[in-house]
Design an enzyme around this catalytic site. Structure first.
Site, mmCIF file in Angstrom:
data_model
loop_
_atom_site.group_PDB
_atom_site.id
_atom_site.type_symbol
_atom_site.label_atom_id
_atom_site.label_comp_id
_atom_site.label_asym_id
_atom_site.label_seq_id
_atom_site.Cartn_x
_atom_site.Cartn_y
_atom_site.Cartn_z
ATOM 1 C CB SER A 1 -0.338 0.847 -4.576
ATOM 2 O OG SER A 1 0.428 -0.217 -4.070
ATOM 3 C CE1 TYR B 1 3.785 3.704 -6.601
ATOM 4 C CE2 TYR B 1 3.587 1.926 -4.987
ATOM 5 C CZ TYR B 1 3.161 2.555 -6.145
ATOM 6 O OH TYR B 1 2.095 2.046 -6.852
#
Length: 255
Positions: free
Chosen positions: A141, A154
């Site tokens: 990401s 995350y």
């Protein structure tokens, strides 16, 4: 002479979390390139409940459960004789400020986004080393590239996955190539719920240099490239697919 092709006929692909969102787009890209595609998730989606020559084959699996992962690899190799490409796509986590995240939640986010891809990759490598090699692609990401307030754990796990990619590429060469894709902001079936409606998506899109959020197929096409002969000398790399990235925040103050 190198046989350069993005036709994956005769190749077997496994995509974790491949039933919706980015994973579903990756599956579509490989299906359109004639691969045999398996997708796994914890729950069976209606749209791929029946096997077909032009649909992905579904296997129920919890990637956090190593025994469950072993079973799907065994099932795939029994059916096809080989597994050529594995995409570690399953991941995610809720938005929560770091000082409010319970330890068990933080542990579960790290387990899903870092430890599960490692476990899947270890099993994939074992099968690939015994045969003709293969490709492992980790979906990361933009959190790897910048701070992620509200999703600190995350982002940290995804950054770890990007670093893990480089180490595995060295350890498992030359038979197995390992690469990562850093995914930008992708428009999926859940985007309006996440961003707060179409108007918000339009506003977010204007912040992206290419003027739009990405599609799941954009990430799928990146996977096709990395798994193809075109990338035969690419390993340990991180491919950024984010529409040009994010404009530096200071520019808002001087415009």
């Amino acid at each position: 002479i190198l046989n350069i092709s993005t036709d994956f006929k005769g190749k077997t692909v496994l995509i974790t979390g491949g039933t919706k969102g980015i994973g579903k787009g990756i599956a579509a890209s490989f299906l359109n390139s004639h691969a045999t595609v398996y997708v796994c998730a914890r729950n069976l989606p209606k749209e791929i409940s029946k096997e077909s020559s032009n649909l992905a084959k579904f296997l129920k699996c919890d990637v956090n459960d190593i025994d469950s992962v072993e079973k799907i690899f065994l099932a795939i190799t029994k059916q096809t004789g080989n597994i050529d490409i594995v995409i570690n796509n399953a991941g995610g986590g809720p938005m929560i400020e770091a000082d409010k995240a319970p330890p068990k939640l933080s542990e579960s986010i790290i387990r899903l986004n870092l430890l599960a891809p490692l476990n899947v990759s270890q099993i994939a490598n074992r099968y690939m080393q015994q045969k003709n090699g293969g490709n492992i692609i980790n979906i990361c990401s933009v959190s790897v590239l910048r701070p992620t307030p509200g999703a600190a754990v995350y982002g940290s796990a995804k950054a770890g996955l990007a670093n893990l990619t480089q180490s595995l590429a060295i350890e498992w060469a030359p038979k197995v190539r390992v690469n990562a894709i850093i995914s930008g902001l992708i428009k999926t079936e859940q985007s309006e719920m996440y961003y707060g409606g179409k108007n918000s998506i339009d506003m977010v899109s204007k912040t992206i240099p290419l003027g739009r959020m990405g599609s799941p197929e954009d990430i799928g096409n990146g996977c096709l490239l990395l798994a193809s002969d075109l990338a035969s000398y690419v390993s340990g790399a991180t491919l950024e697919i984010h529409g040009g990235g994010e404009k530096p925040i200071y520019q808002n103050a001087v415009e």
